[in-house]
Motif scaffolding. Sequence first.
Motif, mmCIF file in Angstrom:
data_model
loop_
_atom_site.group_PDB
_atom_site.id
_atom_site.type_symbol
_atom_site.label_atom_id
_atom_site.label_comp_id
_atom_site.label_asym_id
_atom_site.label_seq_id
_atom_site.Cartn_x
_atom_site.Cartn_y
_atom_site.Cartn_z
ATOM 1 N N GLU B 110 1.255 -1.222 0.251
ATOM 2 C CA GLU B 110 -0.147 0.243 0.383
ATOM 3 C C GLU B 110 1.048 1.434 -0.408
ATOM 4 O O GLU B 110 0.644 2.775 -0.962
ATOM 5 N N VAL B 111 2.200 1.028 0.898
ATOM 6 C CA VAL B 111 2.911 2.237 1.047
ATOM 7 C C VAL B 111 3.603 2.849 -0.495
ATOM 8 O O VAL B 111 4.305 3.789 -0.844
ATOM 9 N N LEU B 112 4.292 1.131 -1.258
ATOM 10 C CA LEU B 112 4.754 1.737 -2.052
ATOM 11 C C LEU B 112 4.205 2.447 -3.378
ATOM 12 O O LEU B 112 4.354 2.555 -4.418
ATOM 13 N N ALA B 113 2.624 1.512 -3.336
ATOM 14 C CA ALA B 113 1.977 1.830 -4.671
ATOM 15 C C ALA B 113 2.083 3.328 -4.809
ATOM 16 O O ALA B 113 1.593 4.339 -3.944
ATOM 17 N N ALA B 138 10.988 13.303 5.565
ATOM 18 C CA ALA B 138 9.687 14.548 4.569
ATOM 19 C C ALA B 138 10.247 15.826 4.200
ATOM 20 O O ALA B 138 9.687 16.019 3.292
ATOM 21 N N ALA B 139 11.509 16.131 4.638
ATOM 22 C CA ALA B 139 10.957 17.733 4.136
ATOM 23 C C ALA B 139 12.328 17.463 2.351
ATOM 24 O O ALA B 139 11.954 18.463 2.147
ATOM 25 N N LEU B 140 12.456 16.305 2.434
ATOM 26 C CA LEU B 140 13.455 15.778 1.343
ATOM 27 C C LEU B 140 12.408 14.931 0.406
ATOM 28 O O LEU B 140 13.183 15.364 -1.042
ATOM 29 N N GLY B 141 11.432 15.289 0.246
ATOM 30 C CA GLY B 141 10.419 14.894 -0.617
ATOM 31 C C GLY B 141 10.839 13.286 -0.770
ATOM 32 O O GLY B 141 10.089 12.772 -1.951
ATOM 33 N N VAL B 142 10.653 12.282 0.186
ATOM 34 C CA VAL B 142 10.931 10.849 -0.112
ATOM 35 C C VAL B 142 9.555 10.699 -0.143
ATOM 36 O O VAL B 142 8.290 10.749 1.167
ATOM 37 N N ASP B 143 8.831 9.684 -0.664
ATOM 38 C CA ASP B 143 7.226 9.647 -0.478
ATOM 39 C C ASP B 143 6.685 8.265 0.867
ATOM 40 O O ASP B 143 5.291 9.037 1.094
ATOM 41 N N ALA B 144 7.109 7.338 0.953
ATOM 42 C CA ALA B 144 7.301 6.751 1.813
ATOM 43 C C ALA B 144 8.664 6.003 2.804
ATOM 44 O O ALA B 144 9.495 6.466 2.183
ATOM 45 N N VAL B 145 8.277 5.831 3.899
ATOM 46 C CA VAL B 145 9.467 4.814 4.493
ATOM 47 C C VAL B 145 8.581 3.334 5.032
ATOM 48 O O VAL B 145 7.732 2.964 5.145
ATOM 49 N N VAL B 146 10.002 2.819 4.721
ATOM 50 C CA VAL B 146 9.340 1.222 5.178
ATOM 51 C C VAL B 146 10.678 0.849 5.887
ATOM 52 O O VAL B 146 11.886 0.658 5.995
ATOM 53 N N LEU B 147 9.815 -0.125 7.202
ATOM 54 C CA LEU B 147 10.403 -0.462 8.132
ATOM 55 C C LEU B 147 10.335 -1.618 8.101
ATOM 56 O O LEU B 147 9.722 -2.513 8.064
ATOM 57 N N PRO B 171 3.474 8.315 5.346
ATOM 58 C CA PRO B 171 3.391 6.983 5.104
ATOM 59 C C PRO B 171 4.640 5.855 5.494
ATOM 60 O O PRO B 171 5.521 6.430 4.869
ATOM 61 N N TYR B 172 4.291 5.616 6.694
ATOM 62 C CA TYR B 172 5.095 4.528 6.334
ATOM 63 C C TYR B 172 4.636 2.627 6.725
ATOM 64 O O TYR B 172 3.234 2.769 7.465
ATOM 65 N N ALA B 173 5.128 1.850 6.367
ATOM 66 C CA ALA B 173 5.076 0.567 6.621
ATOM 67 C C ALA B 173 6.348 -0.811 7.524
ATOM 68 O O ALA B 173 7.220 0.149 7.475
ATOM 69 N N ARG B 174 5.559 -1.833 7.987
ATOM 70 C CA ARG B 174 6.157 -2.544 8.613
ATOM 71 C C ARG B 174 6.962 -3.742 7.785
ATOM 72 O O ARG B 174 5.420 -4.211 7.682
ATOM 73 N N MET B 175 7.498 -4.256 6.968
ATOM 74 C CA MET B 175 7.769 -5.643 6.734
ATOM 75 C C MET B 175 7.444 -6.207 8.149
ATOM 76 O O MET B 175 7.635 -6.485 8.891
ATOM 77 N N ASP B 176 6.974 -7.668 7.373
ATOM 78 C CA ASP B 176 6.418 -8.846 8.064
ATOM 79 C C ASP B 176 7.420 -9.615 7.858
ATOM 80 O O ASP B 176 7.685 -10.368 8.803
ATOM 81 N N ASP B 177 8.761 -10.041 6.713
ATOM 82 C CA ASP B 177 9.595 -10.756 6.649
ATOM 83 C C ASP B 177 10.278 -9.332 6.837
ATOM 84 O O ASP B 177 10.410 -9.494 5.276
ATOM 85 N N TRP B 178 11.715 -10.291 7.087
ATOM 86 C CA TRP B 178 12.999 -9.317 7.293
ATOM 87 C C TRP B 178 13.298 -9.513 5.410
ATOM 88 O O TRP B 178 14.330 -9.500 4.577
ATOM 89 N N PHE B 179 13.392 -11.619 5.800
ATOM 90 C CA PHE B 179 14.505 -12.340 4.317
ATOM 91 C C PHE B 179 13.816 -11.925 2.809
ATOM 92 O O PHE B 179 14.746 -11.215 2.271
#
Lengths: 274, 274
Positions: B110-113, B138-147, B171-179
């Motif tokens: 969702e955040v990548l779309a 945020a200040a430099l125009g990144v659209d999303a963060v993924v953790l 917007p940010y989201a958290r991966m549920d699978d690191w690998f």
Amino acid sequence: MVLEYVSDPADPRLADYTGLRDVELRKSLEASRGLFLAEGEKVIRRAVAAGYPVRSVLTTERWLRSLADALGDALVYVAGDEVMSGIAGFQVHRGALASLERVALPSVPEVLAGARRVVVLEDLVDHANVGAIFRCAAALGVDAVVLSPRCADPLYRRAVKVSMGSVFSIPYARMDDWFGGLAQLRAAGFRTLALTPDQAATPLHAAGLRDRVALLLGAEGDGLSSHWLEEADEAVCIPMSPAAMAAGVDSLNVVAAAAIACHGLMTSVNLGSI
Amino acid sequence: MVLEYVSDPADPRLADYTGLRDVELRKSLEASRGLFLAEGEKVIRRAVAAGYPVRSVLTTERWLRSLADALGDALVYVAGDEVMSGIAGFQVHRGALASLERVALPSVPEVLAGARRVVVLEDLVDHANVGAIFRCAAALGVDAVVLSPRCADPLYRRAVKVSMGSVFSIPYARMDDWFGGLAQLRAAGFRTLALTPDQAATPLHAAGLRDRVALLLGAEGDGLSSHWLEEADEAVCIPMSPAAMAAGVDSLNVVAAAAIACHGLMTSVNLGSI
């Protein structure tokens, strides 16, 4: 080394190291006694290598072994972990604290001679920010740092720590005249660039980042004084995202801005222009 | 607003706000109760504007006036300065604390779309660093963060504060699978760039920083895992001063590196290439 064993955190021989939690006391002691503290093997090694005289070192038997080759004939207090952890602010995993003597700073003209890119800090108050900017400046090829008369002390413990010892590897000087400070930079042939969040200023990548440039960074919150902003040769800004500006995210912190600007300085000199 | 007056820092109604000094307790409470704290008028306004439900606000008569228009029908505890200063960690000059409810995070797809530039944080442990990176992004125009699954929480109090509320605007989201995390990014059409201090990697300004790029940032100290470094499409570095490298100043902190890289992402997309 001269080894002395200490078994009481309140031992008066440890006066240089005690009372670390009292920030005001610490600041006053560090200035009046002309001492500063370095923490951890790596940072202590850098301070010694930079020629600061060692008043004493406080460490444990275990950490003494890894530091011994760097300590020459220094006075070393050796204590157990239980004494160490009784000393406020001491982090046992860093293993060693050193108390060192300050040396006379070079003058502003002395650090400017031969420098091509310098960073000038006006009245920063946060020691961690000063340390972080020294680290960036050193890593990104800035030749010297100039401090305004009231700028926070790079040898204050937290600044030393955050800088990872970069405060020892990059020459710095402190202006004695804030009002005439920029004239002194210009007299040494430097073009002064005032970094501002004002998006009407020249974007950093469009500025003439040629040789002998002095990048001016202002205090947290208030930024550069109007006197320095007006007197600088050019005001430059880091372009922000228009969407962020609209949402009220209107600035970077001074360390992030310094990092971007120092990178810009280095890239421009190496590549001709960005 | 529903106003309730409080005269005792130990009042059980203030449970959301007390025990702030106990970091472990705080972390656990914030996660298990699904709450987080915002501090200061500006940050509270941003949290409310972003739609987080307000559990309660704790403030003084004086600060209530400047916040009132933003609080809708919220429950507001009003207390004197002496109660406020009895609440550990509360800074009276910031005037207000709000306890807010967490909401469900969007998924990574969702955040990548629709995003063009994203930052991916792998296992950062320092909340201040996470907050500072959100502010830069945020200040430099990144659209999303993924953790990554184990990355420190952007809604932890110190992260919120250092971000100046930017954790609410990006917007940010958290991966549920690191690998399999990077495969998920690639499946969404992103080119993954691993930022490393290794000077043998492609210099940032020479990388193909085109659209749909994911910048990977690793933990303080250790940097990116070897798994992510190997799996990324390209390793990129920020060129360091050769003199600094020789003197042992071998890296930037992760916030400075993130600032430079996010600036590079924005400049490249706006200018075609750096």
